[in-house]
Design an enzyme around this catalytic site. Structure first.
Site, PDB file in Angstrom:
ATOM      1  N   GLY A 209     -14.768  24.077  26.035  1.00  0.00           N
ATOM      2  CA  GLY A 209     -13.646  24.348  25.120  1.00  0.00           C
ATOM      3  C   GLY A 209     -12.327  23.876  25.703  1.00  0.00           C
ATOM      4  O   GLY A 209     -12.277  23.277  26.783  1.00  0.00           O
ATOM      5  N   GLN A 210     -11.239  24.206  24.970  1.00  0.00           N
ATOM      6  CA  GLN A 210      -9.915  23.699  25.387  1.00  0.00           C
ATOM      7  C   GLN A 210      -9.552  24.205  26.784  1.00  0.00           C
ATOM      8  O   GLN A 210      -9.212  23.417  27.670  1.00  0.00           O
ATOM      9  CB  GLN A 210      -8.834  24.173  24.399  1.00  0.00           C
ATOM     10  CG  GLN A 210      -7.445  23.683  24.795  1.00  0.00           C
ATOM     11  CD  GLN A 210      -6.300  24.426  24.128  1.00  0.00           C
ATOM     12  OE1 GLN A 210      -6.471  25.492  23.553  1.00  0.00           O
ATOM     13  NE2 GLN A 210      -5.117  23.850  24.224  1.00  0.00           N
TER      14      GLN A 210
ATOM     15  N   TYR B 269      -9.453  36.797  14.294  1.00  0.00           N
ATOM     16  CA  TYR B 269      -9.342  36.448  15.719  1.00  0.00           C
ATOM     17  C   TYR B 269      -8.522  37.525  16.452  1.00  0.00           C
ATOM     18  O   TYR B 269      -8.932  38.045  17.486  1.00  0.00           O
ATOM     19  CB  TYR B 269      -8.664  35.096  15.839  1.00  0.00           C
ATOM     20  CG  TYR B 269      -8.399  34.606  17.236  1.00  0.00           C
ATOM     21  CD1 TYR B 269      -7.103  34.531  17.735  1.00  0.00           C
ATOM     22  CD2 TYR B 269      -9.440  34.183  18.057  1.00  0.00           C
ATOM     23  CE1 TYR B 269      -6.850  34.061  19.009  1.00  0.00           C
ATOM     24  CE2 TYR B 269      -9.195  33.709  19.335  1.00  0.00           C
ATOM     25  CZ  TYR B 269      -7.896  33.650  19.805  1.00  0.00           C
ATOM     26  OH  TYR B 269      -7.650  33.181  21.070  1.00  0.00           O
TER      27      TYR B 269
ATOM     28  N   GLY C 173     -18.549  28.804  27.698  1.00  0.00           N
ATOM     29  CA  GLY C 173     -17.545  28.111  26.894  1.00  0.00           C
ATOM     30  C   GLY C 173     -16.797  27.086  27.722  1.00  0.00           C
ATOM     31  O   GLY C 173     -15.623  26.815  27.509  1.00  0.00           O
TER      32      GLY C 173
ATOM     33  N   ASP D 185     -22.200  25.917  28.027  1.00  0.00           N
ATOM     34  CA  ASP D 185     -21.659  25.985  26.667  1.00  0.00           C
ATOM     35  C   ASP D 185     -22.822  25.854  25.691  1.00  0.00           C
ATOM     36  O   ASP D 185     -23.963  25.628  26.098  1.00  0.00           O
ATOM     37  CB  ASP D 185     -20.620  24.851  26.454  1.00  0.00           C
ATOM     38  CG  ASP D 185     -19.572  25.243  25.400  1.00  0.00           C
ATOM     39  OD1 ASP D 185     -18.373  25.169  25.697  1.00  0.00           O
ATOM     40  OD2 ASP D 185     -19.973  25.662  24.283  1.00  0.00           O
ATOM     41  N   ILE D 186     -22.513  25.969  24.406  1.00  0.00           N
ATOM     42  CA  ILE D 186     -23.559  25.893  23.383  1.00  0.00           C
ATOM     43  C   ILE D 186     -24.005  24.434  23.190  1.00  0.00           C
ATOM     44  O   ILE D 186     -25.079  24.164  22.664  1.00  0.00           O
ATOM     45  CB  ILE D 186     -23.031  26.494  22.054  1.00  0.00           C
ATOM     46  CG1 ILE D 186     -24.139  26.766  21.057  1.00  0.00           C
ATOM     47  CG2 ILE D 186     -21.963  25.591  21.433  1.00  0.00           C
ATOM     48  CD1 ILE D 186     -24.837  28.066  21.281  1.00  0.00           C
TER      49      ILE D 186
HETATM   50  C1  VAH Z   1      -5.019  29.911  18.378  1.00  0.00           C
HETATM   51  N1  VAH Z   1      -4.564  28.692  20.451  1.00  0.00           N
HETATM   52  O1  VAH Z   1      -4.127  29.264  17.882  1.00  0.00           O
HETATM   53  C2  VAH Z   1      -5.098  29.947  19.906  1.00  0.00           C
HETATM   54  C3  VAH Z   1      -4.252  31.055  20.459  1.00  0.00           C
HETATM   55  C4  VAH Z   1      -2.088  32.241  20.339  1.00  0.00           C
HETATM   56  C5  VAH Z   1      -2.928  31.192  19.734  1.00  0.00           C
HETATM   57  O2  VAH Z   1      -4.936  32.238  20.473  1.00  0.00           O
HETATM   58  O3  VAH Z   1      -5.840  30.527  17.730  1.00  0.00           O
END
Ligand code: VAH
Length: 314
Positions: free
Chosen positions: A9-10, A140, A6, A32-33
């Protein structure tokens, strides 16, 4: 050598640059992908790896004699609400792949990012403790809470040296916002420079824990450099820097762009943000491995505007 999954990514992008600076470009294999920013692609080895594919990771670990893996591949909060099963599979299967490589002694050390998203609506919102009620209400957050349980299990049961940080919202200028609920705090700077106004997808009073990318990178390198016996929390560490809401970041921007205006049009991400804490108690990280943040809100605004203004000539 180090492998970053990854890496485009950010966090992955800036973590790759920082680790290459610290250890040498050819000691850090980025993957990364899909391909990433030219600077990242040109500064050292890069491999296309799907982090959910165990054999693909194992092949690269063997080929480059990898000893440490930073697993930065994930689907963030807002996007995972649109694709729950894809989010769960990416976030969990990539973690199992890396934990099992360590269990098989093919790698020695793992960094895996957790998030303040592990906390839910029933968690105390102020100075959220390291150990507390955690009933995350997002895909998430559920994947990060479960991931923490597995990290601690693999450490206790198999001696896997996995280290983790519950990142707050992270603000950076090197990559565009990528599906995070806290990413309004990145987009606002781009829109302030481009249009002198921003329509925010959260309401003005939504206070969230936030951190500048440089602080997040420092914490990541610090926790991985600390002696193993100092890492007492093997689920994940609370980490904090500052907390602010959209009104406060708008006021900070107006100190540099006086004509900047903000308006509010909350969308589905308001409910995600409302389920998270407003401030975090990170005393364990400060005690166990010497964590200390550097950037306050006005310092972040200085950094963001100074680094982005060349992209948006007036
Ligand atoms: C999000 N930047 O917004 C991530 C993070 C706490 C937020 O996990 O999903």
């Amino acid at each position: 050598r180090i492998l970053i999954l990854g890496a485009c990514g950010q966090i992955g992008t800036e973590l790759t640059n920082a680790l290459r600076e610290k250890y040498g470009n050819h000691k850090v294999i980025a993957s990364d992908i899909r391909e990433g920013e030219p600077e990242l692609m040109q500064s050292g080895p890069f491999e296309i790896i799907d982090a959910t594919n165990y054999e693909a990771i194992e092949n690269i670990v063997i080929r480059y004699e990898i000893s440490e893996v930073y697993l930065m591949a994930a689907m963030l909060s807002a996007t995972a609400e649109k694709f729950p099963m894809k989010g769960w599979n990416l976030n969990m299967n990539s973690l199992f792949n890396v934990l099992n490589l360590a269990k098989e002694k093919k790698i020695e050390k793992i960094f895996w990012p957790s998030s303040i998203a592990v906390f839910g609506p029933t968690t105390p919102k102020q100075d959220t403790p390291q150990r507390t009620v955690m009933e995350p209400s997002t895909v998430y957050g559920i994947s990060k809470q479960t991931g923490e349980r597995w990290c601690e299990y693999y450490n206790k049961r198999y001696g896997v040296d996995v280290r983790s940080i519950r990142y707050p919202g992270i603000i950076s200028w090197q990559t565009l916002p990528g599906g995070g609920t806290t990413d309004y705090a990145i987009d606002i700077y781009h829109k302030a420079l481009k249009h002198k106004k921003y329509i925010c997808f959260l309401n003005g009073e939504t206070t969230l824990p936030m951190m500048y990318m440089a602080d997040a990178i420092k914490a990541t390198i610090d926790i991985m450099s600390a002696p193993a016996e100092q890492i007492k929390n093997r689920s994940s560490y609370n980490l904090a820097a500052i907390s602010f809401n959209p009104e406060e970041i708008a006021a900070s921007i107006r100190k540099q762009i006086p004509k900047f205006t903000i308006s509010y049009a909350p969308d589905f991400r308001q409910a995600i943000a409302d389920s998270w804490p407003q401030s975090i108690d990170d005393m364990d990280a400060r005690t166990d491995w010497g964590w200390q943040h550097s950037y306050d809100l006005d310092a972040i605004t200085d950094e963001m505007i100074n680094n982005l203004k060349s992209k948006y000539p007036r």
